[in-house]
Design a protein around this motif. Structure first.
Motif, mmCIF file in Angstrom:
data_model
loop_
_atom_site.group_PDB
_atom_site.id
_atom_site.type_symbol
_atom_site.label_atom_id
_atom_site.label_comp_id
_atom_site.label_asym_id
_atom_site.label_seq_id
_atom_site.Cartn_x
_atom_site.Cartn_y
_atom_site.Cartn_z
ATOM 1 N N SER A 6 -15.452 -20.771 -30.658
ATOM 2 C CA SER A 6 -15.547 -19.344 -30.332
ATOM 3 C C SER A 6 -14.405 -18.925 -29.415
ATOM 4 O O SER A 6 -13.815 -17.837 -29.572
ATOM 5 C CB SER A 6 -16.893 -19.041 -29.661
ATOM 6 O OG SER A 6 -17.958 -19.324 -30.538
ATOM 7 N N ILE A 9 -11.166 -18.572 -31.419
ATOM 8 C CA ILE A 9 -11.189 -17.345 -32.220
ATOM 9 C C ILE A 9 -10.908 -16.125 -31.345
ATOM 10 O O ILE A 9 -10.157 -15.221 -31.716
ATOM 11 C CB ILE A 9 -12.545 -17.206 -32.949
ATOM 12 C CG1 ILE A 9 -12.674 -18.317 -34.008
ATOM 13 C CG2 ILE A 9 -12.681 -15.828 -33.597
ATOM 14 C CD1 ILE A 9 -14.053 -18.429 -34.611
ATOM 15 N N ARG A 10 -11.488 -16.086 -30.144
ATOM 16 C CA ARG A 10 -11.245 -14.968 -29.231
ATOM 17 C C ARG A 10 -9.777 -14.917 -28.801
ATOM 18 O O ARG A 10 -9.192 -13.842 -28.653
ATOM 19 C CB ARG A 10 -12.141 -15.093 -27.990
ATOM 20 C CG ARG A 10 -13.622 -14.808 -28.265
ATOM 21 C CD ARG A 10 -14.379 -14.505 -26.957
ATOM 22 N NE ARG A 10 -14.248 -15.570 -25.968
ATOM 23 C CZ ARG A 10 -15.068 -16.615 -25.899
ATOM 24 N NH1 ARG A 10 -16.081 -16.731 -26.778
ATOM 25 N NH2 ARG A 10 -14.902 -17.532 -24.975
ATOM 26 N N GLN A 11 -9.172 -16.093 -28.614
ATOM 27 C CA GLN A 11 -7.771 -16.145 -28.229
ATOM 28 C C GLN A 11 -6.866 -15.588 -29.330
ATOM 29 O O GLN A 11 -5.877 -14.913 -29.053
ATOM 30 C CB GLN A 11 -7.357 -17.580 -27.891
ATOM 31 C CG GLN A 11 -7.998 -18.150 -26.637
ATOM 32 C CD GLN A 11 -7.595 -17.372 -25.401
ATOM 33 O OE1 GLN A 11 -8.348 -16.547 -24.897
ATOM 34 N NE2 GLN A 11 -6.392 -17.604 -24.925
ATOM 35 N N VAL A 12 -7.225 -15.881 -30.575
ATOM 36 C CA VAL A 12 -6.460 -15.336 -31.702
ATOM 37 C C VAL A 12 -6.610 -13.819 -31.755
ATOM 38 O O VAL A 12 -5.634 -13.075 -31.954
ATOM 39 C CB VAL A 12 -6.911 -15.973 -33.035
ATOM 40 C CG1 VAL A 12 -6.233 -15.277 -34.219
ATOM 41 C CG2 VAL A 12 -6.598 -17.460 -33.051
ATOM 42 N N ALA A 13 -7.842 -13.339 -31.573
ATOM 43 C CA ALA A 13 -8.111 -11.893 -31.608
ATOM 44 C C ALA A 13 -7.357 -11.162 -30.512
ATOM 45 O O ALA A 13 -6.939 -10.004 -30.681
ATOM 46 C CB ALA A 13 -9.613 -11.642 -31.476
ATOM 47 N N ALA A 14 -7.154 -11.845 -29.385
ATOM 48 C CA ALA A 14 -6.447 -11.219 -28.260
ATOM 49 C C ALA A 14 -4.938 -11.447 -28.329
ATOM 50 O O ALA A 14 -4.217 -11.124 -27.370
ATOM 51 C CB ALA A 14 -6.995 -11.774 -26.947
ATOM 52 N N ASN A 15 -4.473 -11.990 -29.470
ATOM 53 C CA ASN A 15 -3.049 -12.287 -29.663
ATOM 54 C C ASN A 15 -2.500 -13.259 -28.622
ATOM 55 O O ASN A 15 -1.292 -13.271 -28.339
ATOM 56 C CB ASN A 15 -2.215 -11.003 -29.660
ATOM 57 C CG ASN A 15 -2.512 -10.127 -30.848
ATOM 58 O OD1 ASN A 15 -2.703 -10.627 -31.957
ATOM 59 N ND2 ASN A 15 -2.557 -8.816 -30.640
ATOM 60 N N SER A 18 -1.470 -18.047 -31.772
ATOM 61 C CA SER A 18 -1.111 -17.759 -33.165
ATOM 62 C C SER A 18 -2.127 -18.368 -34.120
ATOM 63 O O SER A 18 -2.847 -19.314 -33.779
ATOM 64 C CB SER A 18 0.279 -18.325 -33.474
ATOM 65 O OG SER A 18 0.239 -19.742 -33.521
ATOM 66 N N LYS A 19 -2.188 -17.814 -35.311
ATOM 67 C CA LYS A 19 -3.113 -18.332 -36.319
ATOM 68 C C LYS A 19 -2.769 -19.777 -36.689
ATOM 69 O O LYS A 19 -3.667 -20.579 -36.956
ATOM 70 C CB LYS A 19 -3.079 -17.443 -37.568
ATOM 71 C CG LYS A 19 -3.673 -16.059 -37.354
ATOM 72 C CD LYS A 19 -3.646 -15.247 -38.651
ATOM 73 C CE LYS A 19 -4.261 -13.855 -38.428
ATOM 74 N NZ LYS A 19 -4.245 -13.054 -39.673
#
Length: 666
Positions: A6, A9-15, A18-19
């Motif tokens: 989780s 995923i939050r780190q990706v959403a917050a840019n 990187s994916k």
């Protein structure tokens, strides 16, 4: 674990991530095991493969791309012609058209293969077996015993160091391609135990009083790799403290040109294996034996063992209902590879080499690459980042020993930071699309760099039986690092053998060893030689303060003989026999003399360690007792100090021909 996912995923959403980085992290989590305590250390190795009677020779052949497939040696050819002289045996062969005249005139041509130079010789004295009994022990048992003992010594556990321990022995052997030694030679009651399959694993257990499991594993071509897998499982389960795992394949009944064989449909028509190549037309058989000594990594580090590499994880499965009982199953191979990765807890992108089963068959190679590509696709879309090769192009398909040959090759490649080139490769098999694959054929010798990730590799071994095995290896890294210990000006170095001629062979091995670039520390060298080797009738002891001084004294013995008068060099022969016997009168020491020398040594060491004896005179006195036959408590000498075990030359077995007479026509 779900909280970590989780967070990613939050780190990706917050840019903030990187994916691509997130994908790698999630893949690592997906494969991460619950604990790293399951890793197994390889602490000793030994082998005999075509044109290689040692680990060093094997590596030289691999790195130089030598072709080790060729003709049967003259002596082995003669031995088999003697067997073929028996008419009943000759007539029992498949498609046999050989006549008595063909045999008499030597007109029989044997197929090219990866042959061992000799299989008729054995050091019966070393294993305390009478020559009469040894004569009727199958060469497979004899060769395996010698190589297993070399692996034990290479690890620094020779002599009586593992006597009575919970050491397991797992050996892979394809029994279908069995030796016909007991059938072709004259009958003797000793043939019963000498050829019994299960005793292949337990004969050494009997000699060393080992109480761990002893098993012979037959899964056809994957037998040796499966033996390694089972040995690792036994160690992880706490059922043993050490394990020997290996594979062996010898052949006394050789293929004859023009006669065909049971497996002619998978054999190369020109005795060349071209794995992954457009011209691939089949495999070529070979012989060999390889053995690893294994131990839990955490215990190996604690005991300061010299770790070659780490087995991160392994897996075994079966093809199940494939297209045919002997047909490979790409889906099953894919599953076993993924399971091994999960057991190892690695991200497959961290793999930089795959040692393939790679038999060079038209059907098998494309299926194997497809299985690997499908497995990689579950974790990455990267192309051509992982090299792939196969040792079979160099030594042939050594059947039950093939998986062990592959593992030893990978470990040596990691140790030397170099990947040998696959031989006989020119143009890719048209049924394999390497351009769209994560792999590329390692068709040239290349440096194997160790960057942010340690060197990691996978080894595949697939059996004609449908049993598949995959093993994940990692370089030793920190496990191989040696901790400093208190320095010492002087030490004792011992060397011994059962016979004087063998002792001279031992001297030659050490002279060659000390000329190498990778010389161990002086204290560790003395510690390993004294505590990790057996002590026999012919004994040499040296008092020295450095590798250079020790080397000079060994050279002096080589040049001037065992009775050289060089300072700090002691030689003695003591074969304890009952007092007042003819043997004692001829120079063999009596048991009472040995007992007295041992008593004096114990008394001498009652309150001393090597650090208390930093005096040449004191060490000289102990050496004098040693060469008189004294049993020295080496553990007491080194006390509680921590010394490292290092890889040193192993005992040079005496080469005595022990070959039973063949049966004659009645």
């Amino acid at each position: 674990m779900s909280l970590i996912k989780s967070y990613i995923i939050r780190q990706v959403a917050a840019n903030a991530l990187s994916k691509e980085e997130a994908s790698k992290m999630l893949a690592e989590l997906k494969t991460k095991p619950q604990t790293q305590e399951n890793e197994i250390a390889v602490i000793g190795m030994a082998c005999r493969f075509p044109r290689a009677n040692s680990i060093g020779q094997y590596w030289e052949n691999l790195i130089n791309g030598r072709n080790c497939i060729g003709e049967l040696s003259p002596l082995r050819r003669k031995d088999y012609l003697d067997i073929l002289a028996n008419k009943s045996f000759r007539n029992s062969m498949i498609n046999s058209q050989i006549t008595e005249e063909d045999v008499r005139q030597g007109r029989v041509e044997f197929a090219e293969a990866g042959y061992l130079d000799e299989i008729d010789k054995f050091d019966a004295d070393f294993f305390r077996i009478s020559q009469n009994e040894a004569m009727f022990i199958d060469p497979i048992q004899r060769v395996f015993m010698e190589i297993a003992m070399e692996a034990i010594e290479d690890a620094g556990y020779g002599g009586k160091k593992i006597y009575g321990t919970r050491t397991a022995i797992y050996v892979g052997r394809d029994y279908t391609n069995s030796s016909i030694y007991s059938i072709a030679t004259e009958q003797n009651a000793m043939h019963l135990t000498g050829s019994w399959t299960g005793i292949l694993a337990t004969r050494l257990s009997y000699l060393l009083n080992l109480s761990g499991p002893g098993m012979v594993i037959d899964t056809a071509c994957s037998s040796g790799a499966t033996a390694i897998h089972e040995a690792c499982r036994t160690l992880k389960n706490g059922e043993c403290d050490y394990a020997l795992a290996g594979g062996v394949h010898l052949s006394i009944q050789h293929d004859i040109k023009g006669q065909g064989s049971m497996l002619s449909m998978v054999e190369s028509g020109d005795s060349v294996i071209r794995t992954f190549d457009k011209r691939a037309n089949g495999t070529v058989w070979g012989e060999g034996v390889g053995v690893l000594m294994l131990k839990p990594l955490s215990k190996a580090v604690l005991d300061r063992d010299n770790v070659y590499a780490v087995i991160k994880g392994s897996a075994v499965n079966n093809d199940g209902a494939s297209n045919g009982i002997t047909s490979p199953n790409a889906h099953a191979q894919e599953k076993v590879i993924i399971q091994a990765w999960k057991e190892a807890g690695i991200n497959p992108e961290s793999l930089s080499y795959i040692e393939a089963h790679g038999t060079g068959t038209v059907l098998g190679d494309p299926i194997e690459v497809k299985a690997l590509s499908n497995a990689f696709s579950k974790y990455t879309r990267k192309k051509q980042f992982c090299a792939i090769g196969s040792v079979k192009t160099t030594i042939g398909h050594v059947v039950a020993a093939s998986g062990v040959a592959s593992v030893i090759k990978v470990i040596l490649s990691m140790k030397n930071g170099m990947v040998p080139a696959i031989t006989n490769f020119e143009e890719p098999n048209p049924y394999i699309n390497f351009c769209e694959s994560p792999m590329y054929v390692n068709d040239s010798r290349r440096l194997w760099e160790s960057g942010e990730q340690p060197r990691r590799a996978g080894v595949s071994s697939f059996g004609f039986s449908g049993t598949n095995c995959h093993i994940v290896l990692e370089e030793a890294g920190e496990a191989a690092s040696k901790h400093d210990h208190e320095q010492q000006d002087l030490n004792i170095f011992t060397m011994s053998a059962i016979k004087e001629s063998v002792l001279y062979d031992y001297i030659d091995r050490y002279i060659q060893f000390f000329e190498g670039a990778d010389i161990c520390g002086f204290m560790d060298t003395c510690f390993t030689a004294n505590t990790g080797r057996g002590h026999y009738a012919h004994r040499l002891a040296f008092v020295a303060g450095s590798i250079e001084e020790l080397k000079a004294k060994i050279l002096a013995v080589k040049q001037n003989g065992l009775l050289t008068s060089a300072e700090g060099v002691f030689y003695g022969y003591h074969n304890a026999v009952p007092q007042n016997t003819d043997a004692a009168k001829q120079g063999d020491g009596s048991k009472s003399e040995k007992i007295e020398a041992s008593r004096l040594a114990e008394e001498f060491l009652s309150d001393k360690t090597i650090y208390d004896m930093n005096d040449r005179e004191l060490l000289n006195e102990l050496c004098k007792l040693y060469v008189k036959g004294a049993d020295i408590s080496w553990g007491r000498i080194y006390g509680e100090r921590n010394f490292n075990k290092v890889h040193l030359p192993v005992y040079p077995f005496e080469r005595v021909r022990l070959w039973a007479n063949v049966k004659r026509d009645e």
